[in-house]
Scaffold this motif. Structure first.
Motif, PDB file in Angstrom:
ATOM      1  N   MET A  87       0.599  -1.295  -0.111  1.00 14.45           N
ATOM      2  CA  MET A  87       0.115  -0.011  -0.032  1.00 14.45           C
ATOM      3  C   MET A  87       0.740   1.389   0.056  1.00 14.45           C
ATOM      4  SD  MET A  87      -2.832  -1.196   2.582  1.00 14.45           S
ATOM      5  CE  MET A  87      -3.966   0.359   2.378  1.00 14.45           C
ATOM      6  N   ILE A  88       0.499   2.244  -0.636  1.00  8.18           N
ATOM      7  CA  ILE A  88       1.142   3.627  -0.789  1.00  8.18           C
ATOM      8  C   ILE A  88       0.903   4.794   0.356  1.00  8.18           C
ATOM      9  CG2 ILE A  88       1.670   5.416  -2.353  1.00  8.18           C
ATOM     10  CD1 ILE A  88       1.025   3.626  -4.713  1.00  8.18           C
ATOM     11  N   GLU A  89       1.620   4.774   1.018  1.00 11.37           N
ATOM     12  CA  GLU A  89       1.363   5.932   2.238  1.00 11.37           C
ATOM     13  C   GLU A  89       1.374   7.449   1.668  1.00 11.37           C
ATOM     14  OE1 GLU A  89       4.164   5.632   5.276  1.00 11.37           O
ATOM     15  OE2 GLU A  89       3.763   3.538   5.753  1.00 11.37           O
ATOM     16  N   THR A  90       0.097   7.871   1.828  1.00 15.71           N
ATOM     17  CA  THR A  90       0.215   9.327   1.381  1.00 15.71           C
ATOM     18  C   THR A  90      -0.337  10.158   2.573  1.00 15.71           C
ATOM     19  OG1 THR A  90      -2.131   9.024   0.575  1.00 15.71           O
ATOM     20  CG2 THR A  90      -0.781   8.195  -0.805  1.00 15.71           C
ATOM     21  N   TRP A  91      -0.526  11.397   2.287  1.00 20.41           N
ATOM     22  CA  TRP A  91      -0.786  12.541   3.238  1.00 20.41           C
ATOM     23  C   TRP A  91      -1.267  13.673   2.619  1.00 20.41           C
ATOM     24  CZ3 TRP A  91       0.561  12.215   8.400  1.00 20.41           C
ATOM     25  CH2 TRP A  91       0.540  13.585   9.222  1.00 20.41           C
ATOM     26  N   ARG A  92      -2.496  13.854   3.219  1.00 19.21           N
ATOM     27  CA  ARG A  92      -3.425  14.994   2.635  1.00 19.21           C
ATOM     28  C   ARG A  92      -2.672  16.316   3.110  1.00 19.21           C
ATOM     29  NH1 ARG A  92      -9.750  16.153   2.478  1.00 19.21           N
ATOM     30  NH2 ARG A  92      -9.700  17.728   0.624  1.00 19.21           N
ATOM     31  N   TRP A  93      -2.415  17.278   2.210  1.00 19.66           N
ATOM     32  CA  TRP A  93      -1.706  18.506   2.270  1.00 19.66           C
ATOM     33  C   TRP A  93      -2.694  19.527   1.373  1.00 19.66           C
ATOM     34  CZ3 TRP A  93       1.879  21.447  -1.166  1.00 19.66           C
ATOM     35  CH2 TRP A  93       2.337  22.473  -0.458  1.00 19.66           C
ATOM     36  N   TYR A  94      -2.845  20.595   2.073  1.00 13.31           N
ATOM     37  CA  TYR A  94      -3.816  21.799   1.448  1.00 13.31           C
ATOM     38  C   TYR A  94      -2.960  22.723   0.728  1.00 13.31           C
ATOM     39  CZ  TYR A  94      -7.744  19.599   4.006  1.00 13.31           C
ATOM     40  OH  TYR A  94      -8.730  18.470   4.359  1.00 13.31           O
ATOM     41  N   GLY A  95      -1.881  22.711   0.664  1.00 16.43           N
ATOM     42  CA  GLY A  95      -1.151  23.528  -0.347  1.00 16.43           C
ATOM     43  C   GLY A  95      -0.366  24.595   0.319  1.00 16.43           C
ATOM     44  N   PRO A  96       0.659  25.569  -0.260  1.00 16.60           N
ATOM     45  CA  PRO A  96       1.486  26.301   0.519  1.00 16.60           C
ATOM     46  C   PRO A  96       0.544  27.457   1.022  1.00 16.60           C
ATOM     47  CG  PRO A  96       1.624  26.493  -2.108  1.00 16.60           C
ATOM     48  CD  PRO A  96       0.790  25.154  -1.713  1.00 16.60           C
ATOM     49  N   ASP A  97      -0.461  27.912   0.548  1.00 12.99           N
ATOM     50  CA  ASP A  97      -1.123  29.078   0.861  1.00 12.99           C
ATOM     51  C   ASP A  97      -2.126  28.637   2.024  1.00 12.99           C
ATOM     52  OD1 ASP A  97       0.265  30.866  -0.897  1.00 12.99           O
ATOM     53  OD2 ASP A  97      -1.285  30.029  -2.484  1.00 12.99           O
TER      54      ASP A  97
ATOM     55  N   GLU B  54      -6.597  -7.664  -2.170  1.00 10.65           N
ATOM     56  CA  GLU B  54      -6.893  -7.115  -3.126  1.00 10.65           C
ATOM     57  C   GLU B  54      -5.535  -6.554  -4.074  1.00 10.65           C
ATOM     58  OE1 GLU B  54      -8.812  -5.614  -6.690  1.00 10.65           O
ATOM     59  OE2 GLU B  54      -9.222  -6.967  -5.530  1.00 10.65           O
ATOM     60  N   GLU B  55      -4.791  -6.169  -3.406  1.00 11.20           N
ATOM     61  CA  GLU B  55      -3.340  -5.853  -3.904  1.00 11.20           C
ATOM     62  C   GLU B  55      -2.671  -6.921  -4.434  1.00 11.20           C
ATOM     63  OE1 GLU B  55      -1.586  -1.648  -2.230  1.00 11.20           O
ATOM     64  OE2 GLU B  55      -0.969  -3.533  -1.338  1.00 11.20           O
TER      65      GLU B  55
ATOM     66  N   ASP C 196      -1.497  -0.855 -11.656  1.00 12.62           N
ATOM     67  CA  ASP C 196      -1.683  -0.060 -10.522  1.00 12.62           C
ATOM     68  C   ASP C 196      -1.979  -0.926  -9.450  1.00 12.62           C
ATOM     69  OD1 ASP C 196      -3.831  -1.245 -11.616  1.00 12.62           O
ATOM     70  OD2 ASP C 196      -5.314   0.567 -11.454  1.00 12.62           O
ATOM     71  N   HIS C 197      -1.510  -2.095  -8.815  1.00 10.81           N
ATOM     72  CA  HIS C 197      -1.890  -2.921  -8.079  1.00 10.81           C
ATOM     73  C   HIS C 197      -1.765  -2.527  -6.732  1.00 10.81           C
ATOM     74  CE1 HIS C 197       2.561  -3.753  -7.914  1.00 10.81           C
ATOM     75  NE2 HIS C 197       2.353  -3.932  -6.574  1.00 10.81           N
ATOM     76  N   GLN C 198      -0.838  -1.343  -6.555  1.00 12.22           N
ATOM     77  CA  GLN C 198      -0.713  -0.762  -4.976  1.00 12.22           C
ATOM     78  C   GLN C 198      -1.935   0.106  -4.736  1.00 12.22           C
ATOM     79  OE1 GLN C 198       3.463   0.170  -4.999  1.00 12.22           O
ATOM     80  NE2 GLN C 198       3.293  -0.671  -2.894  1.00 12.22           N
ATOM     81  N   ILE C 199      -2.475   0.277  -3.725  1.00  8.69           N
ATOM     82  CA  ILE C 199      -3.814   1.069  -3.193  1.00  8.69           C
ATOM     83  C   ILE C 199      -3.282   2.210  -2.509  1.00  8.69           C
ATOM     84  CG2 ILE C 199      -5.989   1.399  -2.221  1.00  8.69           C
ATOM     85  CD1 ILE C 199      -6.374  -1.500  -2.971  1.00  8.69           C
TER      86      ILE C 199
END
Length: 400
Positions: free
Chosen positions: A1-11, A334-335, A345-348
């Motif tokens: 699985m791919i670790e991601t992070w929600r980021w709202y942008g520089p402003d 599922e992966e 695109d097997h990684q979620i």
């Protein structure tokens, strides 16, 4: 699985990409929140954001969200230019290497909470909470919505009346602010009169009409997604029930099955949000993950703790009512299935969703539900579960 992070942008985001790098996440989930709904995301703006993210050592894994204009949700008037703009934004994202688009079809409001800093049972931290009696007080006594009382239990209505009678103007302003805070990237924030007006635009629009409008949206954009190699994935309603008298149509197994069958394409997928779905006692989240596994393109992993009256709050990622290990096991299975059939695109991709405001987060003023330390704790816990389950899988294969 791919670790991601929600980021709202520089402003908008007070958390820097350097701080995000310290979490260990490799992908950024981002959107161009500065662009009003319905307008085209230019390739130049997308490229600039991508460059910023990649220079910090991340991939831009998922767009969350490419928002749908309210007129599309209402089926209001000539929508050709709005659909054309949406498709153009999709094309521009694809040209810049983005392949997954998360979106929602919730009318007027996004996620809805009544308390942005409910105290935790231990320590001085806080969490997001949906309190049924406060929502009833808002709808019945502040908004004055017709028939609102029929949506709540008598005991909840009694609590709502008592709270409202004892509340100050500051209390009521704080409740309105909390309910409006589910739109972190939107320009529109409504006062009571403004919200009444927005709700009035949905007069006469029932569940069947919302579904028809949703189907029209899918018919307009999914063929383009197929051509571009994009995967769209709808986010469930949060909470998964009608709110403010507005029909919500992404709340349970039957809703999800209808959406995925409406346009039967891999490009028409699901964002599995364990917290949103988990707020409905009737939803078995691990079973939902397994039933729709082949169409899950993105996952939000968080947990909730529910009360009998319809209230709920954000729990620690491994401590709520949902069996998080079972959800993750379904995604890992599922992966493996995708890998066996040689899908590229097997990684979620997944991200730790709404975290507690704890330790160094307290008083920092980050977006409600999106602190640094609280989400880092969640990511670390989820990472541990994933690694443990993968180890068990390898051990099983070695002894198989």
């Amino acid at each position: 699985m791919i670790e991601t992070w929600r980021w709202y942008g520089p402003d908008l985001d007070q958390i820097t990409l350097d701080e995000v790098a310290q979490t260990g996440a490799t992908g950024i989930v981002n959107a161009l929140h500065e662009i009003p709904y319905g307008e085209v995301w230019s390739q130049q703006a997308i490229a600039a954001r991508r460059k910023l993210i990649e220079q910090a050592g991340f991939t831009w894994s998922v767009v969350e969200s490419l928002p749908i204009h309210e007129r599309i949700k209402r089926g209001d008037g000539d929508l050709a230019h709005l659909f054309a703009n949406y498709r153009q934004s999709m094309a521009n994202l694809a040209d810049e290497g983005v392949s997954v688009i998360c979106y929602n079809f919730m009318p007027v409001l996004d996620w809805t909470r009544t308390d942005l800093a409910a105290p935790l049972a231990r320590g001085s931290g806080s969490c997001l909470r949906f309190e049924a009696y406060k929502m009833a007080a808002f709808e019945v006594h502040m908004l004055g919505r017709a028939d609102a009382a029929s949506d709540y239990l008598p005991a909840v209505l009694d609590q709502a009346r008592s709270w409202f009678e004892a509340s100050t103007e500051s209390d009521r302003d704080a409740l309105l602010h909390a309910i409006m805070s589910g739109l972190p990237g939107a320009f529109d924030r409504y006062d009571i009169a403004g919200l009444r007006h927005q709700l009035s635009l949905y007069d006469g629009i029932d569940r069947a009409q919302i579904r028809a409008n949703f189907k029209r949206f899918l018919d307009e954009v999914i063929p383009t997604a197929e051509d571009l190699g994009l995967r769209l994935c709808v986010h469930p309603d949060d909470p998964p029930r009608d709110i403010l008298g507005l029909p919500r149509v992404v709340s349970n197994v039957e809703d999800i099955a209808w959406i995925l069958a409406a346009v039967d394409s891999r490009a028409n997928g699901l964002t599995l949000c364990s917290g949103s779905l988990g707020a409905n006692p009737a939803n078995d989240v691990p079973a939902i993950a397994r039933q729709f596994a082949d169409r899950i393109h993105f996952a939000h992993l968080r947990n909730v703790r529910k009360d009998a009256d319809g209230s709920f709050e954000e729990a620690a990622h491994l401590e709520g009512d949902t069996d998080m290990a079972a959800v993750i096991a379904a995604l890992l299975d599922e992966e493996n299935r995708r890998k066996e059939i040689e899908r590229q695109d097997h990684q979620i991709p997944f991200r730790p969703d709404h975290g507690h405001e704890i330790a160094g987060d307290i008083g920092k003023g980050t977006f409600p539900g999106y602190p640094l330390v609280g989400r880092l704790r969640g990511l670390a816990e989820l990472r541990g579960v994933i690694e443990g389950l993968m180890h068990m899988q390898k051990q099983g294969q070695a002894h198989g």
